[in-house]
Motif scaffolding. Structure first.
Motif, PDB file in Angstrom:
ATOM      1  N   VAL A   3       0.822  -1.221   0.000  1.00 53.09           N
ATOM      2  CA  VAL A   3       0.000   0.000   0.000  1.00 53.09           C
ATOM      3  C   VAL A   3       0.851   1.263   0.000  1.00 53.09           C
ATOM      4  O   VAL A   3       0.603   2.195  -0.783  1.00 53.09           O
ATOM      5  N   THR A   6       2.573   2.677  -3.367  1.00 53.77           N
ATOM      6  CA  THR A   6       1.568   3.135  -4.323  1.00 53.77           C
ATOM      7  C   THR A   6       0.884   4.404  -3.829  1.00 53.77           C
ATOM      8  O   THR A   6       0.620   5.328  -4.614  1.00 53.77           O
ATOM      9  N   PHE A   7       0.596   4.474  -2.541  1.00 52.13           N
ATOM     10  CA  PHE A   7      -0.063   5.660  -1.990  1.00 52.13           C
ATOM     11  C   PHE A   7       0.845   6.888  -2.082  1.00 52.13           C
ATOM     12  O   PHE A   7       0.396   7.977  -2.490  1.00 52.13           O
ATOM     13  N   ALA A  46      -7.396   5.161  -5.998  1.00 58.10           N
ATOM     14  CA  ALA A  46      -7.275   3.730  -5.733  1.00 58.10           C
ATOM     15  C   ALA A  46      -6.313   3.458  -4.583  1.00 58.10           C
ATOM     16  O   ALA A  46      -6.583   2.596  -3.724  1.00 58.10           O
ATOM     17  N   SER A  47      -5.177   4.160  -4.555  1.00 60.09           N
ATOM     18  CA  SER A  47      -4.213   3.915  -3.482  1.00 60.09           C
ATOM     19  C   SER A  47      -4.752   4.372  -2.130  1.00 60.09           C
ATOM     20  O   SER A  47      -4.502   3.720  -1.100  1.00 60.09           O
ATOM     21  N   THR A  48      -5.500   5.475  -2.110  1.00 59.53           N
ATOM     22  CA  THR A  48      -6.122   5.913  -0.856  1.00 59.53           C
ATOM     23  C   THR A  48      -7.155   4.888  -0.389  1.00 59.53           C
ATOM     24  O   THR A  48      -7.240   4.567   0.807  1.00 59.53           O
ATOM     25  N   ALA A  49      -7.939   4.374  -1.328  1.00 57.43           N
ATOM     26  CA  ALA A  49      -8.925   3.346  -0.969  1.00 57.43           C
ATOM     27  C   ALA A  49      -8.235   2.093  -0.446  1.00 57.43           C
ATOM     28  O   ALA A  49      -8.755   1.426   0.476  1.00 57.43           O
ATOM     29  N   MET A  50      -7.067   1.729  -0.998  1.00 62.28           N
ATOM     30  CA  MET A  50      -6.313   0.591  -0.475  1.00 62.28           C
ATOM     31  C   MET A  50      -5.935   0.821   0.979  1.00 62.28           C
ATOM     32  O   MET A  50      -6.040  -0.095   1.820  1.00 62.28           O
ATOM     33  N   ALA A 104     -14.470   0.731  -0.001  1.00 62.40           N
ATOM     34  CA  ALA A 104     -13.035   0.985  -0.152  1.00 62.40           C
ATOM     35  C   ALA A 104     -12.388  -0.066  -1.051  1.00 62.40           C
ATOM     36  O   ALA A 104     -11.594   0.253  -1.950  1.00 62.40           O
ATOM     37  N   ASP A 105     -12.749  -1.350  -0.811  1.00 63.60           N
ATOM     38  CA  ASP A 105     -12.171  -2.407  -1.652  1.00 63.60           C
ATOM     39  C   ASP A 105     -12.573  -2.244  -3.113  1.00 63.60           C
ATOM     40  O   ASP A 105     -11.745  -2.406  -4.027  1.00 63.60           O
ATOM     41  N   SER A 149     -10.882   0.759  -4.767  1.00 65.67           N
ATOM     42  CA  SER A 149      -9.497   0.419  -5.085  1.00 65.67           C
ATOM     43  C   SER A 149      -9.419  -0.424  -6.348  1.00 65.67           C
ATOM     44  O   SER A 149      -8.624  -0.146  -7.257  1.00 65.67           O
ATOM     45  N   THR A 150     -10.266  -1.457  -6.427  1.00 66.85           N
ATOM     46  CA  THR A 150     -10.255  -2.329  -7.606  1.00 66.85           C
ATOM     47  C   THR A 150     -10.633  -1.557  -8.862  1.00 66.85           C
ATOM     48  O   THR A 150      -9.976  -1.659  -9.904  1.00 66.85           O
TER      49      THR A 150
END
Length: 683
Positions: free
Chosen positions: A44, A47-48, A69-73, A105-106, A109-110
């Motif tokens: 994480v 990427t974040f 996406a990285s924040t959601a991860m 969140a998942d 991210s996806t």
């Protein structure tokens, strides 16, 4: 700008807080789980950090997708840690509402990563069906509220490890329960959206235009490797799961690496060409710093339950020292890859000035310059060609370093002000391709060397002019000697013999007069001989400097020779030209140039007509001598004879001569003499 910083101000605190919570909980509060920090730190965090940095330099769709996406991860990882640590809360009546955070969140991210990959690097696919498919990838984001309304039990995120079938969902609507299977199989399960996103990705990577395929090549390989790693991680038995997890983490770290490659090569995320190298270097250094920090801290975190505080500090210090050379090497390697070998480039720039100052001969200077460029760029060969008088590049190079083979792969013009002096041409690089920094170095060297090359060119031109001037003076001296010899011969063989004969005749007449035998006819004969001698003297004087030139001017002097010219001759001049008088040296030069050109016409042209045109224009006397003869053909580099005499006479007055002639159009000699305006003189 406000939109970009607004997104950064929103996403950065959320992601940072989520990651801090995960590190604190898994690393310090509950560190019993094996490799508890591996996913947040290796998967994480890089990427974040890259996604947040990307928002500071770009507001492209792809940048927003990867940041979101990285924040959601990070949020999903924090939710997983919270639920695992507080498993008893799942029976609270408010938990189904809270659970929508993890589910959303998942899926965000996806969806964010799939759309970023499928639309890379512009954020907008080329075909209409692809754009429609990308729109459907956002549908799974609704999984939280949809499961809340359609499913009687709580649907937990897949990676929490907690089953929700035994937990009632009081918010389910009975009239919507029929939709629960569809929500579960087509929205909750990730495979439909993954297959749709991969379909768009591979269709663009395999069937789009060549430019699009080239831009997507690296990202496609990274996605393929990540997909394979995740599939193995999901299905392999536990003994092998840890080994596969390493591949998963490596594939996730490869995502920002692929994005950095796209920035440098193709301007991904709408990065301007002039900023690509700088931003690539910044993002690479940021990623290296994050990985260095992770690599330094991870061993102590993983073994925190077995180490004392002092032991953890010592272990972290040892790893920091051991990894420091690797970090420095990676940073230097990236700098060389983006900007070239800075040490080599600085050496070239520092030595170039000394080499140019030490070079005296023009050929030596250009050779030194070529060698310096070859060393600085690591080129297989370098050659320097100078521009000719017509502005075109000379075929033969003046400076060469290395063995020239094939065509140049890059070049740079040597220019000073608006004048093109030449061109530096470089062959292929001995290792790899030229970077933007090395091409910039070539332009810098060309700019520094332009002044020296201009001096070389000027020195060469001055040397040629000096040689021409020396040869011209030698020809003038030889012509003057020939003229003196001709005068001496004409006086000796002609007039002198006539005078000797007249002296002898006068002596004989005196003797006959003393004897009373002299007749008037004898005196008349002597008188005719004297007249013939006078005529010969006048013609000789006319050849030296015709009186009509001094008395009546240039046009009258030229016209006086029309009668003696063997073919029809026309003199063209307006009334102003006929009345105007020029400086004596200009008139004399113009007269003899016309005589020399007409003599060449009579001897060699086989012409039937000839003309002489005279015109005063812009402070210059312009003369055109033309004929309809056979033409002169291409002039050799070194001319001689009459044309050389014409050029020498005109050059003495800083004038110019141009000769053109091709069969059957005849020959034209154009003479331009600078003059000074004088008062009209009358003869």
């Amino acid at each position: 700008m406000l939109r970009r910083w607004g997104l950064l101000a929103t996403l950065a605190p959320i992601g940072t807080a989520a990651l801090l919570y995960v590190v604190i909980v898994r690393g310090f509060i509950d560190s019993t789980a094996d490799h508890a920090l591996a996913w947040p730190l290796l998967g994480v965090l890089p990427t974040f950090v890259f996604g947040m940095w990307l928002l500071t330099v770009s507001l492209s769709r792809s940048a927003i997708f990867i940041a979101l996406a990285s924040t959601a991860m990070a949020v999903g990882s924090a939710y997983e840690s919270f639920v695992q640590r507080n498993a008893g809360l799942i029976h609270e009546p408010w938990f189904p509402l809270f659970n929508t955070i993890g589910l959303t969140a998942d899926e965000v991210s996806t969806a964010g990563f799939l759309i970023m990959f499928a639309t890379y690097p512009t954020g907008i696919p080329e075909r209409r069906w692809q754009r429609i498919a990308v729109g459907f990838l956002w549908v799974p984001v609704l999984v939280g509220p949809l499961t809340l309304l359609t499913t009687r039990h709580v649907v937990m995120p897949a990676y929490t490890g907690i089953a929700g079938e035994a937990v009632a969902n009081p918010y389910a609507v009975s009239s919507l329960e029929w939709a629960a299977p569809a929500v579960h199989y087509f929205i909750y399960q990730p495979w439909p959206s993954v297959m749709l996103g991969l379909g768009v990705l591979y269709s663009r990577a395999l069937f789009s235009e060549a430019e699009v395929r080239a831009r997507m090549r690296v990202v496609t390989w990274v996605v393929t490797a990540s997909l394979a790693a995740f599939i193995l991680w999901t299905f392999v038995p536990p003994p092998w799961a840890n080994a596969v997890a390493v591949a998963v983490f490596a594939s996730l770290i490869a995502i920002p690496v692929a994005a950095i490659h796209g920035i440098l090569r193709y301007g991904a995320f709408d990065i301007a060409p002039g900023d690509r190298g700088r931003l690539t270097a910044r993002s690479s250094n940021l990623l290296i710093t994050v990985l260095y920090g992770i690599g330094t801290a991870t061993p102590a975190v993983l073994f925190a339950d077995r180490l004392t505080v002092v032991g953890a500090i010592l272990l972290t210090t040892v790893f920091a020292i051991c990894l420091l050379p690797l970090r420095s090497w990676l940073g230097n390697w990236i700098q060389r890859a983006i900007f070239g070998d800075r040490d080599r480039q600085l050496t070239v720039l520092s030595q170039l000035g000394r080499q140019l100052e030490q070079s005296v001969e023009p050929g030596d200077l250009l050779t030194r310059l070529a060698e310096a460029v070859r060393f600085g760029l690591d080129a297989s060969w370098v050659r320097i060609r100078l521009a000719g008088p017509d502005g075109g590049l000379a075929e033969s190079p003046k400076g060469v370093a290395g063995e020239v083979t094939g065509e140049p792969v890059d070049s740079c013009v040597l220019a000073r002000a608006d004048e093109t002096l030449g061109r530096i041409e470089v062959g292929p690089r001995r290792r790899g391709d030229y970077s933007d920094a090395e091409r910039a170095l070539l332009r810098t060297v060309a700019g520094q060397a332009a002044a020296s090359v201009a001096n070389v060119r000027l020195s060469s031109q001055l040397a040629e002019q000096l040689n021409d001037l020396t040869a011209s003076r030698e020809r003038l001296v030889a012509a003057q000697d020939d003229e003196r010899k001709r005068l001496e011969r004409d006086l000796h063989d002609g007039i002198q013999q006539n005078v000797v004969a007249q002296i002898a005749g006068l002596r004989l007449a005196r003797n006959r007069l003393q004897r009373g035998q002299l007749t008037p006819g004898e005196l008349t004969g002597l008188q005719e001989q004297a007249r013939e001698t006078l005529t010969d003297l006048r013609e000789l004087a006319h050849g030296i400097h015709p009186p009509v030139l001094s008395d009546n001017g240039l046009v009258a002097a030229i016209e006086s020779s029309v009668a003696r010219f063997p073919i029809p001759l026309t003199v063209k001049a307006d009334d102003g030209m006929r009345a105007e008088r020029f400086p004596e040296d200009v008139e004399t030069t113009a007269y003899y140039v016309v005589r020399e050109a007409l003599a060449n016409t009579a001897k060699h042209a086989h012409a039937t007509l000839a003309s002489v045109g005279l015109e005063r224009k812009d402070g210059h006397l312009q003369i055109a001598i033309t004929d309809d003869g056979c033409g002169i053909g291409p002039l050799p580099p070194a001319i001689s004879g009459g044309l050389a005499n014409i050029r020498d006479r005109v050059a003495a007055l800083r004038g110019t001569v141009n000769v053109s002639g091709h069969d059957p159009s005849g020959t034209t000699v154009l003479v331009d003499l600078p003059v000074e305006r004088q008062e009209h003189r009358s003869g």
